[in-house]
Enzyme design. Sequence first.
Site: not given
Length: 237
Positions: A7-12, A84
């Site tokens: 999984i790619f996270g770019y926020g919280s 999400e």
Amino acid sequence: MEAGLWIFGYGSLCWHPGFEFEKSLTGFVKGFGRRFWQGNTTHRGTKDKPGRVATLVEDKDGIVYGRAFEVKGEAALPYLERRECTLGGYLSILTHFHSRDGTRNFPVLVYIATNLNQHWLGEAPLHSIARQITECSGPSGHNVEYLLRLADFMHHHLPEAHDEHLFTLEILVRARIKELNLCLRTLMGNREFHIEITEDDINPADNEHDDENNMLRQDSFQYISRVPPKTLRCLKM
């Protein structure tokens, strides 16, 4: 190619994933830009005063830095689907993640919001977005915390990353907090989050900046951005 689901996270997700994972790597995805154009009424805002959170928008020349997680167990996907998609209005897509050192490239699942969801707020002047972030909070905490913890993660773990949208909002929000004489500790929830990054993804050169960074922050959310003085003068800070 890496095994397992990533999984790619770019926020919280960068600083508060909320699910178990085998390991995580810092790096980036191409073809996108990070923008605070998604509204939020369940985590960082309310129906009457929606907050603003990050999404990805298409940008053929864009690069977005963040954090990839190798999922562990069966609970992560249902958790993320609720956090999400059900509550946040995001949908999932597949793209390719590139590790920070450039040696790895593999598919990742990414949650993005589009203008077709009910929470979409869209583009606005950065001063307006900053004002909205400063004024909104929700069940998960203040909107300011969301922004500043993300900016702090980027400064600390990906100091080479350039994100004009994110870092300009950081400057504007900090200036507004100072102007309104607000308590930053209260806005941040007076809490800490442990960020575990896989050892082999840490760049030894980063350690050269540790002493400097520790002097700049007395706690994780009081990071002083290293922004050129000309930029600060333009923003009248």
